[in-house]
Enzyme design. Sequence first.
Site, PDB file in Angstrom:
ATOM      1  N   HIS A 129       0.826  -1.220   0.000  1.00 47.38           N
ATOM      2  CA  HIS A 129       0.000   0.000   0.000  1.00 47.38           C
ATOM      3  C   HIS A 129       0.859   1.268   0.000  1.00 47.38           C
ATOM      4  O   HIS A 129       0.428   2.318  -0.481  1.00 47.38           O
ATOM      5  CB  HIS A 129      -0.910   0.028   1.231  1.00 47.38           C
ATOM      6  CG  HIS A 129      -1.904  -1.095   1.276  1.00 47.38           C
ATOM      7  ND1 HIS A 129      -2.391  -1.706   0.152  1.00 47.38           N
ATOM      8  CD2 HIS A 129      -2.488  -1.723   2.318  1.00 47.38           C
ATOM      9  CE1 HIS A 129      -3.247  -2.663   0.490  1.00 47.38           C
ATOM     10  NE2 HIS A 129      -3.311  -2.700   1.811  1.00 47.38           N
ATOM     11  N   CYS A 375      -3.016  -9.848   5.164  1.00 44.03           N
ATOM     12  CA  CYS A 375      -2.861  -9.371   3.773  1.00 44.03           C
ATOM     13  C   CYS A 375      -1.580  -8.577   3.569  1.00 44.03           C
ATOM     14  O   CYS A 375      -1.334  -8.054   2.474  1.00 44.03           O
ATOM     15  CB  CYS A 375      -4.053  -8.514   3.380  1.00 44.03           C
ATOM     16  SG  CYS A 375      -5.559  -9.460   3.217  1.00 44.03           S
ATOM     17  N   PHE A 376      -0.768  -8.409   4.593  1.00 49.07           N
ATOM     18  CA  PHE A 376       0.583  -7.834   4.461  1.00 49.07           C
ATOM     19  C   PHE A 376       0.577  -6.461   3.777  1.00 49.07           C
ATOM     20  O   PHE A 376       1.479  -6.155   2.968  1.00 49.07           O
ATOM     21  CB  PHE A 376       1.514  -8.802   3.708  1.00 49.07           C
ATOM     22  CG  PHE A 376       1.299 -10.240   4.075  1.00 49.07           C
ATOM     23  CD1 PHE A 376       1.541 -10.669   5.373  1.00 49.07           C
ATOM     24  CD2 PHE A 376       0.820 -11.147   3.157  1.00 49.07           C
ATOM     25  CE1 PHE A 376       1.310 -11.987   5.740  1.00 49.07           C
ATOM     26  CE2 PHE A 376       0.586 -12.464   3.514  1.00 49.07           C
ATOM     27  CZ  PHE A 376       0.832 -12.883   4.804  1.00 49.07           C
ATOM     28  N   CYS A 377      -0.426  -5.632   4.074  1.00 47.95           N
ATOM     29  CA  CYS A 377      -0.528  -4.283   3.472  1.00 47.95           C
ATOM     30  C   CYS A 377      -0.491  -4.356   1.946  1.00 47.95           C
ATOM     31  O   CYS A 377       0.118  -3.510   1.288  1.00 47.95           O
ATOM     32  CB  CYS A 377       0.575  -3.357   3.970  1.00 47.95           C
ATOM     33  SG  CYS A 377       0.524  -3.065   5.717  1.00 47.95           S
ATOM     34  N   ALA A 378      -1.112  -5.394   1.395  1.00 43.98           N
ATOM     35  CA  ALA A 378      -1.160  -5.522  -0.062  1.00 43.98           C
ATOM     36  C   ALA A 378      -2.494  -6.167  -0.430  1.00 43.98           C
ATOM     37  O   ALA A 378      -2.544  -7.221  -1.065  1.00 43.98           O
ATOM     38  CB  ALA A 378       0.017  -6.354  -0.552  1.00 43.98           C
TER      39      ALA A 378
END
Length: 476
Positions: A129, A375-378
Amino acid sequence: MSLPSHPFDFRSLFVGLDVKTPRLDGSQQPYINLDNAASTPPFKAVQEAVDGFLSYYSSVHRGTGFKSQLSTHAYEEARQITLQFLGANAHQHTCIFVKNTTEAINKLARRFPFTAERDVLLTSVMEHHSNDLPWRPVAHTVHIDLTPDGRLDEASFDAELARYGRRVALVAISGASNVTGILNPVHRLAEKTHAAEAQIVVDCAQLAPHRRIDMLPLDNPAHLDFVAISAHKMYAPFGSGALVGRRDVFEHGDPDMRGGGTVEIVTLDDVVWAEPPDREEAGSPNVVGAVALAVAIHQLDSIGMHNVAHHEANLTAYALKRLSRVPGLRLFGDRDPLSAGERLGVIPFMLEGISHFKVSAILGYEFGIGVRSGCFCAHPYILHLLGLSADESRRVRSNILAGDRSDMPGMVRASFGLYNSTGDVDRLVEALEYISRGDYSGTYHQVRSTGEYVPEDWSPQFERYFSIGVDRRGAA
Ligand SMILES: Cc1ncc(COP(=O)(O)O)c(C=O)c1O
């Protein structure tokens, strides 16, 4: 600068790897950190250098005393070391110290000269993100498609570049994915970008600790115009990062943040901005963080990035082989151990029939293994890899807005640092085999608002391990 006695025995270079942490059954074991894509432990060399430097630390820039001069000298030396590490040169590039990659990219988004005619930014669906959201308000942001296994679809890149033509001002792409470890062909993309007279920024948050980066001189068509890095992912967690990029871009325009240190002269009705990098570093800088980053760079250079890459490729190949045999385990991205040298040691997976939140909780509480899930900032990338339909994505969105993350899609991610070993992989694999058989002891409940699983009747008692030292007894 210390080097390991055995070529790939890197553990001795790190702080805290043998420190024991508690498990649910009351035992204490050395912690296994497999969450290096998020943050890494410090190099001992960094700890020692910071410790030595703090005795001399003082105000930088224009302080006249010896300590101020020494601190200024160290700060500016850190800048040169960072430029050199990235293959940049002080005539064409500037190194702006920031707090992390996110700040670096936000700064560039605010400072890059998009115009009405050149208003398009190309990025991809695989981005963190931090290399997506900053662009959306400042440019017409176009997301390049991916292949089903999560690679950048270069045909789609070519098509969008041709479609928007001279409107494309900037390409913003990650050097390596924080979800799948996939490496993007950044120099090839740079050549295409420059042929379209646009510029390219590479988010090197993941790449910098694992691979040599060479920005190349500006007259080389494959050069990288801007690079962003974070020190806390490079074994130097003291709050610094850097945006290294074209000096000419920062020689024009107002800084995005105004204040002390950014000017040549100020009158009541006029300001003359300083040259970069000073123009871009408003307020007192994080000198200790910059020194820590430079020492980490020096340590990585002493080890040799080719040795780092070699060790991590072997480890990744070993992990892929072993993980692929765990019953019910599904790997995402590139699963082929033979291509482990062409990606980073960031491995996303799921265990059939058990929530990613729960798997990561059990690994932590019962096996002393730190990973990450979610979601690992994605978010767009994870939805793509999971192949979620538009309807399913809408359902997830409305659940989240209703404060319920209990069935939030996601994966578990194990990510290696250069100190990890095959022994760490073995421990992970054994733990996953237990979990896949339902062979774990805790009783967990899920927190609806976060999705996390927490064990019943257990408290971590952090103050037994570390306390800031403030006595809060009697505090309201
Ligand atoms: C690819 C990528 N870009 C950007 C970031 C943001 O880094 P930071 O949190 O240090 O700003 C991360 C962090 O995980 C990342 O993996």
